[in-house]
Scaffold this motif. Sequence first.
Motif, PDB file in Angstrom:
ATOM      1  N   VAL A   1      -4.408  -8.894   4.191  1.00 35.19           N
ATOM      2  CA  VAL A   1      -5.473  -8.590   3.592  1.00 35.19           C
ATOM      3  C   VAL A   1      -6.803  -9.464   3.419  1.00 35.19           C
TER       4      VAL A   1
ATOM      5  N   ILE B   1       0.919  -1.454   0.093  1.00 36.33           N
ATOM      6  CA  ILE B   1      -0.121   0.074  -0.005  1.00 36.33           C
ATOM      7  C   ILE B   1       0.809   1.037  -0.031  1.00 36.33           C
ATOM      8  N   SER B   2       1.885   1.180   0.537  1.00 37.70           N
ATOM      9  CA  SER B   2       2.931   2.627   0.926  1.00 37.70           C
ATOM     10  C   SER B   2       3.390   2.690  -0.541  1.00 37.70           C
TER      11      SER B   2
ATOM     12  N   VAL C   1     -10.328   5.796  -3.555  1.00 39.63           N
ATOM     13  CA  VAL C   1      -9.805   4.339  -2.865  1.00 39.63           C
ATOM     14  C   VAL C   1     -10.255   3.280  -3.820  1.00 39.63           C
TER      15      VAL C   1
ATOM     16  N   GLN D   1      -3.104   6.630   1.556  1.00 41.55           N
ATOM     17  CA  GLN D   1      -2.592   5.556   2.195  1.00 41.55           C
ATOM     18  C   GLN D   1      -3.322   5.069   3.578  1.00 41.55           C
TER      19      GLN D   1
ATOM     20  N   LEU E   1      -2.239  -8.005  -2.777  1.00 49.17           N
ATOM     21  CA  LEU E   1      -1.466  -7.000  -1.857  1.00 49.17           C
ATOM     22  C   LEU E   1      -0.897  -7.544  -0.658  1.00 49.17           C
TER      23      LEU E   1
ATOM     24  N   SER F   1      -6.658   3.828   2.509  1.00 44.48           N
ATOM     25  CA  SER F   1      -6.704   2.486   2.121  1.00 44.48           C
ATOM     26  C   SER F   1      -6.744   1.592   3.434  1.00 44.48           C
ATOM     27  N   TYR F   2      -6.021   1.836   4.309  1.00 43.86           N
ATOM     28  CA  TYR F   2      -5.875   1.228   5.484  1.00 43.86           C
ATOM     29  C   TYR F   2      -7.295   1.098   6.083  1.00 43.86           C
TER      30      TYR F   2
ATOM     31  N   LEU G   1      -9.371  -1.366   4.032  1.00 50.36           N
ATOM     32  CA  LEU G   1      -9.176  -2.590   4.218  1.00 50.36           C
ATOM     33  C   LEU G   1      -9.391  -3.206   5.718  1.00 50.36           C
TER      34      LEU G   1
ATOM     35  N   SER H   1       0.656   4.112  -3.006  1.00 49.15           N
ATOM     36  CA  SER H   1       0.063   5.464  -2.675  1.00 49.15           C
ATOM     37  C   SER H   1       0.898   6.500  -3.520  1.00 49.15           C
TER      38      SER H   1
ATOM     39  N   PHE I   1      -8.708   0.810  -6.662  1.00 42.67           N
ATOM     40  CA  PHE I   1      -8.575  -0.721  -6.499  1.00 42.67           C
ATOM     41  C   PHE I   1      -9.284  -1.370  -7.612  1.00 42.67           C
TER      42      PHE I   1
ATOM     43  N   PHE J   1      -0.415  -5.316   5.463  1.00 43.63           N
ATOM     44  CA  PHE J   1      -0.158  -3.649   5.513  1.00 43.63           C
ATOM     45  C   PHE J   1      -0.053  -3.334   7.137  1.00 43.63           C
TER      46      PHE J   1
END
Length: 346
Positions: free
Chosen positions: A115, A9-10, A219, A168, A130, A171-172, A175, A13, A223, A133
């Motif tokens: 994930v 993810i990092s 986001v 970022q 992915l 996204s966290y 998830l 981003s 994806f 994370f």
Amino acid sequence: MQEKKPLAISELSQYYFYNCEKLIRLISDKGNSNKDNGRSNKDKGNSNKLKYKNNGEIKNYKMAIKKRGLDFELKVINELIKKGKDVINCNDDIMIHDLKNAKNDQIFYQMKFDVPDEFYDEMKMDNIKLGAFVPDFIEVKERDHGKKEIIIYDAKASKSTHTSHQFQVASYALLLEFIVKKISGLSISNTGGIFLPSSQSNTPFQLEKFRLDFFLPEVKKFFRNKLPEIINAKTSTWHYNSRCRTCDFVNVCRKDAIGSISMIPYLSLVKAEDLKTFISDRKSGNDDVDIEDVVEVIKELDIRSDNFSSSEKDVNRRIKHIVKYDKRLKSSSPYLKAKETNQAQV
């Protein structure tokens, strides 16, 4: 067939910082030599020479950036503890269920999550995986009726918050939503935050909060649509420019930029798209626009000609403005340097 490394993810981003589809391809194909990473046909012959390695200067720079980030995270932790916060440094023994039993205002540092399969099903991501994370900070807040809410923060040793930082964190949150919905009484806060260095002497950081619901639609779109389209496309849109200096793949794209319009110094992404569109309309075929095409078009331009309509004159002025340079700067002109060295200038 070589199995691809899961995407972080990092890293993903960074797309919102560099605005570059090729970056996603390079990240996805890292270590997989069977892909051309979105290069044009004329670049494929040199693919064996272009390795995913930066020179010593770039490596040292990236190491310095990483160290700066880790040092800043440590400052944030120490300051939070100083303010009386209960900061828990997570390890493999700390699990998501521990958040439900956490006390109010407890903060978990770098809790690791896998994930969930439900995410891939919801986003219809079949051939993309992915990696695990790790949000920098998760704070637990008690709400009414014994329920608890978790707030996600990320630490960035940056001057200001960027869209890539917010992407970022969002996204966290997306998830984690698939994970915490299985746990009764636990939910994700609609607010996220970024820890930034502070210019004030009494505190080493400042916390900038933002609403996640503004970013979650983008986001999900990324994806569900953008990421698969970019990875599965035959080629990708990219333009080598000054922002590329800090990218891990700067040396790869500097070589790929030879002969392209990226050799024109100070050419922004917006102006590059204008130039490509203008020249593409004048040439036949589907080949990429290169520097030779630009030269041919400029040779034909004459804004003083009476044969041009007023609209054509405006377009010609724009093109000449994009590629103009000061003839008085004979020794230091980046345009002359680009011609002499045959290298893109940033």
